[in-house]
Write an enzyme that holds these catalytic residues in place. Structure first.
Site, PDB file in Angstrom:
ATOM      1  N   ASN A 228      10.664  15.988   8.961  1.00  0.00           N
ATOM      2  CA  ASN A 228      10.129  14.730   9.504  1.00  0.00           C
ATOM      3  C   ASN A 228      10.608  14.421  10.924  1.00  0.00           C
ATOM      4  O   ASN A 228      10.058  13.530  11.582  1.00  0.00           O
ATOM      5  CB  ASN A 228      10.446  13.563   8.561  1.00  0.00           C
TER       6      ASN A 228
ATOM      7  N   ARG B 147      -2.856   5.437   2.262  1.00  0.00           N
ATOM      8  CA  ARG B 147      -1.953   5.544   3.419  1.00  0.00           C
ATOM      9  C   ARG B 147      -2.752   5.230   4.671  1.00  0.00           C
ATOM     10  O   ARG B 147      -3.170   6.111   5.402  1.00  0.00           O
ATOM     11  CB  ARG B 147      -1.330   6.943   3.482  1.00  0.00           C
TER      12      ARG B 147
HETATM   13  C1  UD1 Z   1       7.001   8.929   6.832  1.00  0.00           C
HETATM   14  C2  UD1 Z   1       7.505  10.240   6.306  1.00  0.00           C
HETATM   15  C3  UD1 Z   1       7.405  10.284   4.780  1.00  0.00           C
HETATM   16  C4  UD1 Z   1       8.106   9.078   4.169  1.00  0.00           C
HETATM   17  C5  UD1 Z   1       7.625   7.776   4.806  1.00  0.00           C
HETATM   18  C6  UD1 Z   1       8.406   6.557   4.359  1.00  0.00           C
HETATM   19  C7  UD1 Z   1       7.001  11.776   8.101  1.00  0.00           C
HETATM   20  C8  UD1 Z   1       6.215  12.950   8.556  1.00  0.00           C
HETATM   21  N1  UD1 Z   1       6.720  11.304   6.879  1.00  0.00           N
HETATM   22  O1  UD1 Z   1       5.617   8.842   6.462  1.00  0.00           O
HETATM   23  O2  UD1 Z   1       8.007  11.481   4.322  1.00  0.00           O
HETATM   24  O3  UD1 Z   1       7.830   9.034   2.788  1.00  0.00           O
HETATM   25  O4  UD1 Z   1       7.738   7.856   6.252  1.00  0.00           O
HETATM   26  O5  UD1 Z   1       9.753   6.724   4.598  1.00  0.00           O
HETATM   27  O6  UD1 Z   1       7.895  11.316   8.786  1.00  0.00           O
HETATM   28  N2  UD1 Z   1       1.333   1.785   6.208  1.00  0.00           N
HETATM   29  C9  UD1 Z   1       0.292   0.925   6.456  1.00  0.00           C
HETATM   30  N3  UD1 Z   1      -0.376   1.022   7.641  1.00  0.00           N
HETATM   31  C10 UD1 Z   1      -0.053   1.936   8.593  1.00  0.00           C
HETATM   32  C11 UD1 Z   1       1.020   2.817   8.342  1.00  0.00           C
HETATM   33  C12 UD1 Z   1       1.695   2.724   7.139  1.00  0.00           C
HETATM   34  O7  UD1 Z   1      -0.022   0.080   5.619  1.00  0.00           O
HETATM   35  O8  UD1 Z   1      -0.699   1.973   9.638  1.00  0.00           O
HETATM   36  C13 UD1 Z   1       2.046   1.720   4.921  1.00  0.00           C
HETATM   37  C14 UD1 Z   1       1.872   3.024   4.121  1.00  0.00           C
HETATM   38  O9  UD1 Z   1       0.657   3.024   3.394  1.00  0.00           O
HETATM   39  C15 UD1 Z   1       3.085   3.003   3.232  1.00  0.00           C
HETATM   40  C16 UD1 Z   1       4.151   2.347   4.126  1.00  0.00           C
HETATM   41  O10 UD1 Z   1       3.434   1.655   5.150  1.00  0.00           O
HETATM   42  O11 UD1 Z   1       2.852   2.198   2.098  1.00  0.00           O
HETATM   43  C17 UD1 Z   1       5.114   3.325   4.755  1.00  0.00           C
HETATM   44  O12 UD1 Z   1       4.420   4.256   5.535  1.00  0.00           O
HETATM   45  P1  UD1 Z   1       5.038   4.943   6.833  1.00  0.00           P
HETATM   46  O13 UD1 Z   1       6.430   4.437   7.054  1.00  0.00           O
HETATM   47  O14 UD1 Z   1       4.072   4.835   7.935  1.00  0.00           O
HETATM   48  O15 UD1 Z   1       5.127   6.452   6.346  1.00  0.00           O
HETATM   49  P2  UD1 Z   1       4.672   7.746   7.129  1.00  0.00           P
HETATM   50  O16 UD1 Z   1       5.011   7.632   8.569  1.00  0.00           O
HETATM   51  O17 UD1 Z   1       3.308   8.096   6.712  1.00  0.00           O
END
Ligand code: UD1
Length: 417
Positions: free
Chosen positions: A23, A121
């Site tokens: 990550n 997501r």
């Molecule tokens: C990153 C990690 C993943 C980890 C996650 C949470 C990487 C490549 N992946 O994923 O392994 O499980 O952080 O620690 O670094 N959300 C929204 N809108 C957005 C973006 C996110 O609602 O625009 C929500 C997602 O649906 C989820 C939560 O926020 O429920 C956390 O997501 P996020 O922190 O963005 O995770 P990732 O960056 O996808």
């Protein structure tokens, strides 16, 4: 599709090491696009997701050379600003490239990202952040088109500390004009690693690791060499694998600071843990005790360790409750564990795990990356032989996992179908 065949019941013992962080590598590889020059990255794990990211960089016009865990990117001649849809669908982190591409070219075209199936997501926070920076974001025939004349520093308050959105906003702002402040930013250590890489390349980013990140735009970056941090989720996975088998291991090249809540929970479950400068020694009891877990954004208990901990608690003494607060649908693996004899009930956002005396080897399927890792851990404990199908999910994120487990005395083979 390939499977793992694991004969359970062997205590894990001895020494192994932690690979570079998946990550952290993904946004850092994406960040190399910002630089019109050479980036040398060390300790990049050779796994499906990093290879995919490199594949996209090549499609964009970068020259990339890989040698073991070293990746050299020459991005002086990037000539494309559209991320191919096929590669975009392969993994969610490809969305991180949007920030780098629009940061450098003032335009970017991409589609909705893919990735593990762990619930909805969305990328609304990424898009809102881009719009705040003055980027015009349009959707047309499933494609997202970003256009801007000049990225202007601004203040962005994230509704939720999303890791990806925080990284994307940083990447889009590095070559922008003026100061961008991100409030309620994600505090994950991988974001600090990204900041350190960017600053080594000449950017001016501060505050990563706290809730407020400040990016002062610069006009030019320079060639850079950088060593990626160790993978904290792999660290936790290997510790859990040793813990469930009642073993004793030394884990080298680890950063214990990054997995404090995991270490706390392993201790609560009865493990003895010693921490040295860059290695961790875990000595597990014969039987673990039940513990409760609540996943939270960093520095809370990581959602990526939830399934793996779930697996080790199946044979613990007592009843454990795991509550998942970050993603929906992150309990798919529990059905597979039940096939192995685990007693698990899903109630809303929680799993109630009643410890059983034994798990039994059988045929199971990896449903996602961390869910697949949970099955490996359960199989190492189970009586008899487990076949884990669809290991492609596991290979997305773990470098040489079977070799490391064999080094520790685990009985694991790859079956290529
Ligand atoms: C990153 C990690 C993943 C980890 C996650 C949470 C990487 C490549 N992946 O994923 O392994 O499980 O952080 O620690 O670094 N959300 C929204 N809108 C957005 C973006 C996110 O609602 O625009 C929500 C997602 O649906 C989820 C939560 O926020 O429920 C956390 O997501 P996020 O922190 O963005 O995770 P990732 O960056 O996808």
């Amino acid at each position: 599709m390939s499977s793992y065949i694991i004969e359970g019941g062997k205590k894990l013992e001895g020494k192994t090491y932690v690979s570079g962080s998946k990550n952290a590598s993904l946004p850092i590889i994406a960040a190399t696009i910002l630089n019109q020059g050479i980036s040398k990255l060390y300790n990049v794990p050779r796994i499906h997701d990093t290879q995919m990211m490199i594949e996209i960089l090549k499609k964009l016009g970068c020259k990339v050379k890989c040698n073991k865990n070293k990746v050299v990117v020459d991005s002086s001649n990037v000539n494309n600003y559209e991320i191919p849809e096929r590669l975009m669908r392969e993994m969610r982190s490809s969305v991180i490239l949007a920030g780098s591409i629009v940061g450098r070219y003032k335009k970017a075209i991409f589609s909705y990202p893919g990735g593990c199936d762990i619930g909805v997501r969305p990328i609304d926070l990424h898009i809102k952040g881009f719009e705040k920076l003055g980027i015009n974001v349009q959707e047309s025939f499933g494609k997202i088109i970003c256009l801007v004349d000049e990225i202007k520093g601004t203040e962005i308050n994230l509704d939720f500390p999303s890791v990806g959105a925080t990284e994307n906003i940083i990447l889009a702002s590095v070559l922008g004009n003026g100061k961008t402040i991100i409030r309620n930013a994600a505090m994950e250590p991988e974001i600090e690693d990204l900041q350190n890489f960017l600053n080594r390349m000449g950017a001016r980013v501060e505050g990563a690791g706290t809730k407020t990140i400040i990016i002062n735009g610069v006009h030019k970056l320079k060639d850079v060499s950088y060593n990626i941090m160790p993978d904290r989720i792999e660290t936790g996975t290997l510790l859990c694998a040793a813990a469930v088998t009642g073993g004793k291991i030394v884990l080298e090249r680890a950063n214990s600071e990054h997995i404090k809540p995991v270490i706390d929970k392993l201790e609560e479950a009865g493990c003895k843990i010693e921490i040295e400068r860059d290695f961790i020694i875990l000595d597990a009891p014969k039987k673990l005790k039940a513990v409760d877990i609540n996943t939270m954004p960093y520095p809370g208990f990581p959602t990526d360790m939830q399934s793996i901990f779930g697996a080790i608690l199946c044979t613990a003494t007592g009843t454990s409750i795991i509550t998942e607060n970050i993603f929906e649908s992150r309990f798919k693996y529990s059905g597979e564990l039940q096939r192995m004899g685990a007693k698990i009930i899903i109630k809303d956002k929680s799993l109630i795990i009643k410890g059983v005396r034994k798990l039994y080897g059988t045929k199971v399927k990896a449903t996602d990356l961390r869910g697949g890792a949970a099955l490996i851990v359960a199989a190492l404990k189970a009586k008899g032989k487990t076949e884990i199908e669809d290991i492609k999910y596991i290979l997305r994120g773990y470098e040489k996992i079977e070799k490391k487990l064999i080094d520790l005395g685990g009985n694991i083979k790859v079956l290529i179908n």
